[in-house]
Structures are given as C-alpha cells and as structure tokens.
Design an enzyme around this catalytic site. Structure first.
Site, PDB file in Angstrom:
ATOM      1  N   CYS A 116       0.814  -1.226   0.000  1.00 37.46           N
ATOM      2  CA  CYS A 116       0.000   0.000   0.000  1.00 37.46           C
ATOM      3  C   CYS A 116       0.844   1.270   0.000  1.00 37.46           C
ATOM      4  CB  CYS A 116      -0.945   0.004   1.192  1.00 37.46           C
ATOM      5  SG  CYS A 116      -2.104  -1.359   1.123  1.00 37.46           S
ATOM      6  N   HIS A 256      -3.753   7.155   2.040  1.00 42.34           N
ATOM      7  CA  HIS A 256      -4.057   5.817   1.521  1.00 42.34           C
ATOM      8  C   HIS A 256      -5.457   5.415   1.983  1.00 42.34           C
ATOM      9  CE1 HIS A 256      -3.925   1.651   0.560  1.00 42.34           C
ATOM     10  NE2 HIS A 256      -3.848   1.259   1.822  1.00 42.34           N
ATOM     11  N   ASN A 286     -10.088  -0.433  -1.176  1.00 45.49           N
ATOM     12  CA  ASN A 286      -8.628  -0.325  -1.072  1.00 45.49           C
ATOM     13  C   ASN A 286      -7.995  -0.977  -2.316  1.00 45.49           C
ATOM     14  OD1 ASN A 286      -5.922  -0.503  -0.422  1.00 45.49           O
ATOM     15  ND2 ASN A 286      -6.241  -1.380   1.604  1.00 45.49           N
TER      16      ASN A 286
END
Ligand code: UT7
Length: 332
Positions: A116, A256, A286
């Site tokens: 990520c 994020h 995500n």
C-alpha cells in the site's frame, strides 16, 4: 544554480467497469452493508473481469490517459516505475509490459513491491532520478488487481479491496513546486500480520498450497489497524512539522484508502478539516498501490498551482511514509 525538483505535471487513471457492491457481497459471505460501511467506509469497489486480464491491462489504460492529457510522446519517456503487488506474472515486470504497450520504446522500466506504500516509494524514487538531473520524463504507476489474490469466502478480507490503477508524470522544474520532502519507513516484522503465504520462493505453488488456500491475502485486521493508525499519523505529523505545515497551510491531505477510520485518525492528528481530506474509498475500496494516484486523478480539477499536499500511506511489510508535494499546475 537553482535546485531541480520533480514536479507532477499530469495524472492518469483507470478503474474497471464492473461494480461489486456491498449488497452483492451480502450474497457471497456472511456480512452486511451496514457492517462494511460503518467499519470501513466502503460502499462498492471495481473488479477487473475476464480471462487473461492482468493488472497491466488497467495500467496501460491509465498511462494512455496520462499521455493523451499531457500531450506527451511516449518515445520521450525515460523511465516507468510500476508499484504493484499483483504483477501479471512473477517475471517479467509488469512495467516492461506496460512500457511496450504504450510505445515507450526508449524507456527502462521496473516494478516496485511495497504494497500500500508502493506508490509513495515509487514517487520518491522517480523524483530522485529527476532531481539528479539524469532523466526528464518519469512515469510512476500505482495499481493492483486485488481481486486476483482475494478469497471470496473470507469476509474479513474480500470486502476491503478492489481493482484500479493510476499514474503521474514527473518532470524537472526549477520553480518552488514538486516533491518537496518525504519520510519513508519499513518494518519486516509486520509480515506476521499481513501477507500472502504461497506463490513465492518460500512456498512455491503446489496442489497442497492451492488446497490449503494459501494463495490469498492473509490479514490480522485489528493488529494491522493499530499499527496503521499510529504510524501513518506519526509520519504525516513529522513531515508536516519539519516543513512548517499546519491546518491553515495544508490544502489537501491525500491518505491511503484502507479504512475511513484510519483516514479520520490521521486527519485529526494533523488537524485537517474533513473538506480538505481526499476520499474515494466509498467507491473503490482499497486498491493497494492504486489508492493515491486514483485520488489525485479524481481530485485533479480541484487542485491549484502552489497547493500543499500531504500524502500518507501505510501497508503490508509493514511499509509506511509521508510525502509533501507542492502542486505544479492549475486545472487545465
Ligand atoms: O491497506 C493495507 C493495510 N490494511 C489496513 O490498514 C487494514 C486495517 N484493518 C482494518 O481496517 C480493520 O481491522 C478491518 C476493517 C479489517 C476489520 O475491522 P475491525 O473493526 O478491526 O473488526 P475485527 O477484525 O476486530 O472484527 C470484529 C468482528 C469479529 O467478530 P467477533 O469475533 O467480534 O464475533 C469479526 O469476525 O467483526 C467480524 N467481522 C465481520 N462481520 C461482518 C469481520 N469481518 C466481517 C464482515 N462482516 N465482513
């Protein structure tokens, strides 16, 4: 001589058409729209369907969008860095596949695996090549086809992730804009809480690994949550402080998109009001390497030259970090 900085001079993006809603997930695993929305902020995510469709399919579309919007000749691209953990194949790098598909015949290209945080690792690495004066046009892509490594019988992971890719063009500038500062961190002990057990060199693919369902994302969510909340907020606060950034002069927090509660905690730690926080988790979930460039893609029209952006990420590894970017152009 004035310092050369790496300015973001364009943004591209792509998300697949298929929308997987919370309602549809209710039919696949024991969950509810209410649980997913209240615990994560996610309402729907995009899924790349079809045979033989790797992450490069989305990255190619994102880069084509970027090249068209910036009127860039692909032959002028020097380097393509692709932040992904779901490469089409273990090798070659998906960046090589993308470069050739878009006609970047003079570029060298490689993948970067930092989950990520991959896009911010790639952004800062790409910026270093520009700042060194060696290259003039660098594309940094972040994207993942998370649906390829999700167990759609595991309600703790399959509801979180989605597919998508975004990218930016970096070019040199002597103006006071671009990638201004950053702090990156990693801690391999995080492996315990977030990983994919098989398919790498430790446990190669076998009948047994498939039978044991080892080729999927494994996450101990609440442990990862605790690390994410603390570390993402800490690093964002540190980068803000050492650049005299505060709630008045930060125009945008670019976090994020893992969980709305982690985003809210980071925003509150840096003292940023909700309307200055970029958010699209409700529509895409995500997308791992894709979240930050897809935010820039979605919000591009709202960004003005000189805006202060504080980007922050946390993810598998563990990896985390924050980047201070001064936006380089007005809406076109
Ligand atoms: O981007 C990469 C880094 N990853 C992250 O930053 C993710 C960080 N973690 C999280 O975002 C959260 O931990 C999750 C969204 C993954 C989970 O939320 P949580 O509030 O931490 O829930 P939990 O794991 O503590 O589970 C609470 C309960 C459990 O039931 P019991 O044991 O209390 O009876 C779970 O079994 O919720 C249950 N649960 C679900 N219930 C309905 C877990 N997943 C679901 C689900 N639907 N999809």
């Amino acid at each position: 001589m004035s310092k050369i900085r790496a300015a973001i001079t364009g943004v591209g993006g792509y998300v697949p058409d298929y929308i997987l809603t919370n309602k549809e997930l209710e039919k696949m695993v024991e969950t509810t729209d209410e649980w997913i929305t209240s615990r994560t902020g996610i309402k729907e995510r995009r899924i790349l369907k079809g045979e033989n469709q790797g992450v490069s399919v989305m990255a190619i579309e994102a880069v084509k969008d970027l090249l068209a919007k910036t009127n860039t000749n692909p032959a002028d691209i020097d380097l393509i860095i692709f932040a992904t953990i779901t490469a089409d194949m273990t090798f070659p790098a998906s960046a090589n596949i993308v470069a050739t598909a878009v006609g970047a015949t003079n570029a060298f290209s490689y993948d970067m695996g930092a989950a990520c945080s991959g896009f911010i690792y790639g952004l800062t690495t790409g910026a270093s090549f520009i700042e060194a004066g060696r290259y003039k046009k660098v594309i940094v892509i972040g994207g993942d086809k998370m649906s390829a490594i999700l167990d759609y019988t595991d309600r703790t992971t399959c509801i979180i992730f989605g597919d998508g890719a975004g990218c930016v063009l970096l070019e040199p500038t002597t103006e006071d804009v671009g990638v201004m500062d950053y702090m990156l961190r990693s801690d391999g002990s995080g492996e315990t809480f977030l990983h994919m057990k098989a398919g790498g060199s430790r446990i190669p693919a076998s009948h047994e690994s498939v039978d044991k369902r080892l080729h999927y994302v494994y996450q101990e969510g609440s442990s990862v949550y605790k690390f994410a909340v603390t570390n993402m907020a800490d690093v964002a606060a540190q980068v803000a402080e050492r650049n005299q950034l505060n709630k008045e002069n930060i125009n945008w927090l670019v976090p994020h998109q893992a969980n709305k509660r982690i985003i809210d905690a980071t925003a509150s730690r840096v003292g940023i009001a909700e309307e200055k926080v970029m958010m699209n988790i409700e529509r895409y979930g995500n997308t791992t390497g894709g979240t930050i460039p897809l935010l820039l893609w979605d919000y591009e029209k709202k960004l003005k030259k000189g805006d202060n952006l504080l980007i922050a990420a946390f993810g598998g590894g563990f990896t985390w970090g924050a980047v201070y970017v001064k936006w380089a152009y007005d809406p076109k």
